[in-house]
Write a protein that holds these residues in place. Structure first.
Motif, PDB file in Angstrom:
ATOM      1  N   THR A  99       0.839  -1.202   0.000  1.00  0.00           N
ATOM      2  CA  THR A  99       0.000   0.000   0.000  1.00  0.00           C
ATOM      3  C   THR A  99       0.871   1.249   0.000  1.00  0.00           C
ATOM      4  OG1 THR A  99      -1.685  -1.230   1.211  1.00  0.00           O
ATOM      5  CG2 THR A  99      -1.887   1.170   1.208  1.00  0.00           C
ATOM      6  N   MET A 100       1.960   1.219   0.762  1.00  0.00           N
ATOM      7  CA  MET A 100       2.862   2.374   0.843  1.00  0.00           C
ATOM      8  C   MET A 100       3.463   2.694  -0.525  1.00  0.00           C
ATOM      9  SD  MET A 100       3.893   4.379   3.444  1.00  0.00           S
ATOM     10  CE  MET A 100       3.962   3.429   4.955  1.00  0.00           C
ATOM     11  N   MET A 101       3.907   1.660  -1.247  1.00  0.00           N
ATOM     12  CA  MET A 101       4.518   1.891  -2.560  1.00  0.00           C
ATOM     13  C   MET A 101       3.470   2.306  -3.590  1.00  0.00           C
ATOM     14  SD  MET A 101       7.722   1.695  -2.077  1.00  0.00           S
ATOM     15  CE  MET A 101       7.483   2.198  -0.373  1.00  0.00           C
ATOM     16  N   ALA A 102       2.256   1.798  -3.469  1.00  0.00           N
ATOM     17  CA  ALA A 102       1.186   2.207  -4.387  1.00  0.00           C
ATOM     18  C   ALA A 102       0.866   3.692  -4.201  1.00  0.00           C
ATOM     19  CB  ALA A 102      -0.063   1.359  -4.152  1.00  0.00           C
ATOM     20  N   LEU A 103       0.811   4.130  -2.950  1.00  0.00           N
ATOM     21  CA  LEU A 103       0.561   5.552  -2.689  1.00  0.00           C
ATOM     22  C   LEU A 103       1.714   6.415  -3.176  1.00  0.00           C
ATOM     23  CD1 LEU A 103      -1.015   5.271   0.866  1.00  0.00           C
ATOM     24  CD2 LEU A 103      -2.190   5.946  -1.254  1.00  0.00           C
ATOM     25  N   ALA A 104       2.941   5.942  -2.974  1.00  0.00           N
ATOM     26  CA  ALA A 104       4.106   6.687  -3.452  1.00  0.00           C
ATOM     27  C   ALA A 104       4.060   6.808  -4.974  1.00  0.00           C
ATOM     28  CB  ALA A 104       5.392   6.004  -3.005  1.00  0.00           C
ATOM     29  N   TYR A 105       3.758   5.707  -5.647  1.00  0.00           N
ATOM     30  CA  TYR A 105       3.690   5.730  -7.103  1.00  0.00           C
ATOM     31  C   TYR A 105       2.627   6.716  -7.587  1.00  0.00           C
ATOM     32  CZ  TYR A 105       3.385   4.277 -11.944  1.00  0.00           C
ATOM     33  OH  TYR A 105       3.369   4.270 -13.321  1.00  0.00           O
ATOM     34  N   ASN A 106       1.510   6.753  -6.886  1.00  0.00           N
ATOM     35  CA  ASN A 106       0.439   7.676  -7.250  1.00  0.00           C
ATOM     36  C   ASN A 106       0.878   9.134  -7.099  1.00  0.00           C
ATOM     37  OD1 ASN A 106      -2.304   7.921  -8.167  1.00  0.00           O
ATOM     38  ND2 ASN A 106      -2.779   8.732  -6.139  1.00  0.00           N
ATOM     39  N   SER A 107       1.884   9.372  -6.263  1.00  0.00           N
ATOM     40  CA  SER A 107       2.406  10.731  -6.041  1.00  0.00           C
ATOM     41  C   SER A 107       3.753  10.926  -6.727  1.00  0.00           C
ATOM     42  CB  SER A 107       2.565  10.982  -4.537  1.00  0.00           C
ATOM     43  OG  SER A 107       1.343  10.834  -3.877  1.00  0.00           O
ATOM     44  N   ARG A 108       4.049  10.138  -7.741  1.00  0.00           N
ATOM     45  CA  ARG A 108       5.378  10.108  -8.344  1.00  0.00           C
ATOM     46  C   ARG A 108       5.856  11.440  -8.907  1.00  0.00           C
ATOM     47  NH1 ARG A 108       1.826   7.439 -11.167  1.00  0.00           N
ATOM     48  NH2 ARG A 108       1.468   7.833 -13.359  1.00  0.00           N
ATOM     49  N   LYS A 109       4.961  12.321  -9.260  1.00  0.00           N
ATOM     50  CA  LYS A 109       5.436  13.609  -9.790  1.00  0.00           C
ATOM     51  C   LYS A 109       6.157  14.423  -8.710  1.00  0.00           C
ATOM     52  CE  LYS A 109       1.170  16.301  -9.423  1.00  0.00           C
ATOM     53  NZ  LYS A 109       0.178  17.074 -10.171  1.00  0.00           N
ATOM     54  N   ARG A 130      12.946   5.184  -1.838  1.00  0.00           N
ATOM     55  CA  ARG A 130      13.938   5.616  -2.826  1.00  0.00           C
ATOM     56  C   ARG A 130      13.328   5.383  -4.205  1.00  0.00           C
ATOM     57  NH1 ARG A 130      16.072   0.899  -4.632  1.00  0.00           N
ATOM     58  NH2 ARG A 130      16.030  -0.804  -3.140  1.00  0.00           N
ATOM     59  N   TRP A 131      13.820   6.075  -5.180  1.00  0.00           N
ATOM     60  CA  TRP A 131      13.240   6.006  -6.521  1.00  0.00           C
ATOM     61  C   TRP A 131      14.234   5.418  -7.509  1.00  0.00           C
ATOM     62  CZ3 TRP A 131       8.223   7.049  -7.627  1.00  0.00           C
ATOM     63  CH2 TRP A 131       7.476   7.569  -6.558  1.00  0.00           C
ATOM     64  N   THR A 132      13.758   4.482  -8.313  1.00  0.00           N
ATOM     65  CA  THR A 132      14.513   3.939  -9.426  1.00  0.00           C
ATOM     66  C   THR A 132      13.738   4.316 -10.671  1.00  0.00           C
ATOM     67  OG1 THR A 132      15.256   2.102  -8.048  1.00  0.00           O
ATOM     68  CG2 THR A 132      15.486   1.843 -10.437  1.00  0.00           C
ATOM     69  N   ASN A 133      14.270   5.291 -11.393  1.00  0.00           N
ATOM     70  CA  ASN A 133      13.544   5.898 -12.512  1.00  0.00           C
ATOM     71  C   ASN A 133      12.232   6.458 -11.960  1.00  0.00           C
ATOM     72  OD1 ASN A 133      15.605   5.231 -14.389  1.00  0.00           O
ATOM     73  ND2 ASN A 133      14.790   3.157 -14.490  1.00  0.00           N
ATOM     74  N   THR A 134      11.105   5.962 -12.415  1.00  0.00           N
ATOM     75  CA  THR A 134       9.818   6.481 -11.920  1.00  0.00           C
ATOM     76  C   THR A 134       9.112   5.499 -10.999  1.00  0.00           C
ATOM     77  OG1 THR A 134       8.687   5.646 -13.883  1.00  0.00           O
ATOM     78  CG2 THR A 134       9.453   7.938 -13.947  1.00  0.00           C
ATOM     79  N   PHE A 135       9.870   4.553 -10.428  1.00  0.00           N
ATOM     80  CA  PHE A 135       9.258   3.554  -9.565  1.00  0.00           C
ATOM     81  C   PHE A 135       9.778   3.674  -8.139  1.00  0.00           C
ATOM     82  CE2 PHE A 135       8.822   1.747 -13.795  1.00  0.00           C
ATOM     83  CZ  PHE A 135       7.473   1.417 -13.786  1.00  0.00           C
ATOM     84  N   PRO A 136       8.844   3.711  -7.177  1.00  0.00           N
ATOM     85  CA  PRO A 136       9.263   3.767  -5.775  1.00  0.00           C
ATOM     86  C   PRO A 136       9.725   2.393  -5.291  1.00  0.00           C
ATOM     87  CG  PRO A 136       6.883   3.622  -5.902  1.00  0.00           C
ATOM     88  CD  PRO A 136       7.387   3.709  -7.323  1.00  0.00           C
TER      89      PRO A 136
END
Length: 158
Positions: A99-109, A130-136
């Motif tokens: 859930t944490m990574m899904a929320l982070a991805y949703n806020s990726r900008k 941490r971010w790898t390209n556009t993936f948390p």
């Protein structure tokens, strides 16, 4: 798993109960309802509603994605049980989604480096990102703390 798949995604970690259909990496449709403590009743209805709206068949689904928390223990159990039932019926793989990574991805900008989810009472779940390209990616384990202890943690890391 490559992007050429049809995935049914289920989210039940919070008051929101939701289900989405994704084909080849593109969201086809998504339905959610804010129904605290009613996920067991709502999730099968949302599944049927999405089937009717999109005309998908479980036979054409390649995998099931499901939120695994952190979040509401009861909500997560309902989502996981529903998902396991669907998976068992067609021998489908289950993809666990933090859930944490899904929320982070949703806020990726914004590329957040810390995720926070309210637990209950004065507690929060938190995790460095941490971010790898556009993936948390998780940068350490998910932790839980009382709100005032979390504020102290934030003060120490600045």
């Amino acid at each position: 798993m490559n992007d050429n798949n049809t995935i049914l995604a289920i989210e039940t970690s919070s008051n929101i109960c939701g289900i989405s259909l994704i084909e080849n990496g593109t969201l086809i449709d998504s339905i959610d309802k804010d129904k605290s403590k009613q996920h067991a009743e709502v999730l099968p209805q949302l599944y049927q509603e999405l089937q009717i709206k999109t005309n998908f068949s479980l036979s054409n689904i390649d995998a099931l994605a499901v939120s695994i928390g952190p979040g509401s223990f009861t909500g997560l159990r309902i989502g996981l049980s529903f998902t396991k039932g669907l998976a068992f019926s067609k021998n489908l793989p289950i993809v666990p989604i933090s859930t944490m990574m899904a929320l982070a991805y949703n806020s990726r900008k914004f590329l957040p480096t810390l995720g926070i989810i309210h637990s209950h009472a004065k507690r929060v779940f938190y995790q460095k990102i941490r971010w790898t390209n556009t993936f948390p990616c998780p940068d350490g384990d998910i932790k839980v703390a009382e709100w005032d202890k979390f504020i102290d943690y934030i003060d120490q890391t600045e």
